[in-house]
Design an enzyme around this catalytic site. Sequence first.
Site, PDB file in Angstrom:
ATOM      1  N   GLY A   1      32.274 -17.895   4.545  1.00  0.00           N
ATOM      2  CA  GLY A   1      30.893 -17.591   4.173  1.00  0.00           C
ATOM      3  C   GLY A   1      30.913 -16.504   3.120  1.00  0.00           C
TER       4      GLY A   1
ATOM      5  N   CYS B   1      38.738 -17.807   6.743  1.00  0.00           N
ATOM      6  CA  CYS B   1      38.186 -16.914   5.717  1.00  0.00           C
ATOM      7  C   CYS B   1      37.204 -15.904   6.342  1.00  0.00           C
ATOM      8  CB  CYS B   1      37.565 -17.729   4.590  1.00  0.00           C
ATOM      9  SG  CYS B   1      37.287 -16.718   3.121  1.00  0.00           S
ATOM     10  N   TYR B   2      35.908 -15.979   6.039  1.00  0.00           N
ATOM     11  CA  TYR B   2      34.976 -15.030   6.667  1.00  0.00           C
ATOM     12  C   TYR B   2      35.109 -15.104   8.189  1.00  0.00           C
ATOM     13  CZ  TYR B   2      30.655 -12.806   8.202  1.00  0.00           C
ATOM     14  OH  TYR B   2      29.747 -11.975   8.841  1.00  0.00           O
TER      15      TYR B   2
ATOM     16  N   HIS C   1      41.871 -21.341   3.050  1.00  0.00           N
ATOM     17  CA  HIS C   1      41.062 -22.495   3.476  1.00  0.00           C
ATOM     18  C   HIS C   1      41.948 -23.715   3.737  1.00  0.00           C
ATOM     19  CE1 HIS C   1      37.004 -20.899   2.765  1.00  0.00           C
ATOM     20  NE2 HIS C   1      37.618 -20.135   1.880  1.00  0.00           N
TER      21      HIS C   1
ATOM     22  N   GLU D   1      41.123 -26.489   4.859  1.00  0.00           N
ATOM     23  CA  GLU D   1      40.386 -27.750   4.700  1.00  0.00           C
ATOM     24  C   GLU D   1      40.418 -28.295   3.280  1.00  0.00           C
ATOM     25  OE1 GLU D   1      39.217 -24.790   5.175  1.00  0.00           O
ATOM     26  OE2 GLU D   1      37.326 -24.406   4.152  1.00  0.00           O
TER      27      GLU D   1
ATOM     28  N   ASP E   1      25.306 -46.185  -0.701  1.00  0.00           N
ATOM     29  CA  ASP E   1      24.719 -45.359   0.355  1.00  0.00           C
ATOM     30  C   ASP E   1      23.461 -45.992   0.934  1.00  0.00           C
ATOM     31  OD1 ASP E   1      26.712 -43.710  -0.510  1.00  0.00           O
ATOM     32  OD2 ASP E   1      25.397 -42.387  -1.644  1.00  0.00           O
TER      33      ASP E   1
ATOM     34  N   LYS F   1      31.434 -39.776   0.958  1.00  0.00           N
ATOM     35  CA  LYS F   1      31.388 -41.134   0.405  1.00  0.00           C
ATOM     36  C   LYS F   1      32.387 -42.087   1.079  1.00  0.00           C
ATOM     37  CE  LYS F   1      29.309 -43.273  -2.904  1.00  0.00           C
ATOM     38  NZ  LYS F   1      27.907 -42.921  -3.200  1.00  0.00           N
TER      39      LYS F   1
END
Length: 513
Positions: free
Chosen positions: A55, A82-83, A169, A171, A227, A369
């Site tokens: 964050g 992280c945060y 991070h 991810e 979508d 997606k």
Amino acid sequence: MKQELIIVLDFGGQYNQLIARRVRDMNVYCEVLSYKTPLEELVARKPKGIILTGGPNSVYDPESPHYDKALFDTDIPVLGICYGSQLMAYTLGGRVESAKVSEYGKTEIDVDKTGRLLKDVQERTIGWMSHTDYIAEPPEGFRITASTPVCPVAAMEDAEHAHYAVQFHPEVTHTVEGNKMLRSFVYDVCGCTGDWKMDDFVEKTIEDIRAKVGGGKALCALSGGVDSSVAAVLMSKAIGKQLTCVFVDHGLLRKNEADEVDKVFGPEGPYDLNFVHVDAHERFYEKLAGVTEPEKKRKIIGEEFIRVFEEEAKKIGAVDYLVQGTIYPDVIESGLGKSATIKSHHNVGGLPDYVDFKGIIEPLRMLFKDEVRRAGLELGIPENLVFRQPFPGPGLGIRIIGDITPEKVRMVQDADLIYREEIAKAGLDKDINQYFAALTNVRSVGVMGDFRTYDYAIALRAVKTSDFMTAGSAEIPWDVLKKITTRIVNEVDNVNRVFYDITSKPPGTIEFE
Ligand code: XMP
């Protein structure tokens, strides 16, 4: 449906849904909840683990989000990123400090492999850093499991209490072994076995839609893109003929596109749908005449769409819900979270403040997606539709830089068709994730035969990407580009020049506006 659950507790970072998606990719169900969710509510969901996200804040800022310390007294494993890692350190009595310079980008990290979280990664690995504050001293009971020259605690853990923290991070793909780290947390620490699949998502979403709509009616904004097509088929599986799909031809579609949509979703197509085709191009052109500012164009197109839908809804009578195929990247880039607005995607931020429906249903709002495509296959939608390249709601409106005229629409449509034909002929259409022609607002001098021309320039864009959040330009062979260019300048009236855009995203975006 009883399922293993990992909760991502959102502290406002940019990559939070990406964390959830990585976990779902490991076949473990994962939901993102606000940091404002009370601890009792989290505990009641019986999660196998909780991930505290990054964050933009500093733990010492009184305004910054904190969390109930009692979280760390439960026996639920926690991973701070992280945060989230700084918050864990701070809450448990460690020391967080602010560095003079931020650490940003790919960073070499030295790993102590005897720890539990990082046991499967190399002793020296690459992590993506983006921070100014750092953990200067871990709380009691923790040991340091990774560091960088400027970050003494790049990772720490208290394995006894199942508390883990990483400053970088895991991810994002720049953290080369990030998936192994998340897998260690999800499988080894939290003990998940991987009992979730995309068909569970489809099944659960169908149940939720039925519960929400009840005996009511819904209207689906169908563009023929991936979508909204997946959203429409999902909705129709859930509520059958209580759904009407409305396809609005705003005059900003690719060449022949309206006919193709009719073929798939109209009465001749494979689906048993209520389908309405509205030809609204004149009213869109009127509203857009002379408008040049990209956000204004997006808002006008978004608003006009809704007005058309409202009118169609009145014709059908008693429609409660509007269905849209919004997906997660649309949500973040429209700035509905804390991150800055990049573009207001017309099916999210581009909506007018007042919408005359009881509610909006966005069944794909949490998916990326490629997850939408997997859901589409799960629903039995034909592959050629599922793997269609994305086409934005505002259509060619955001591929014509500056004001929009029917003449410019014609130029971009013709150039785009040539581009698509040649890319397919060269067998590149499966490799490139999105490619299109756009009309720059640039006119320049050229020569055609013996005559001077002063005509428009077309820009060609082609990108490779998996999640459309970041993208690189595709390397189309020179001879293919030359052939496309020759055909465009010869065959499209009022175009005398072609540019190829090799900008990546970031700093560019995929679309031009
Ligand atoms: P950008 O240009 O933001 O595009 O890098 C990322 C992806 O989103 C698509 N896009 C949109 N899709 N409504 C949509 O449904 C929109 O307003 C919109 N704007 C961009 C774009 O085509 C790309 O795939």
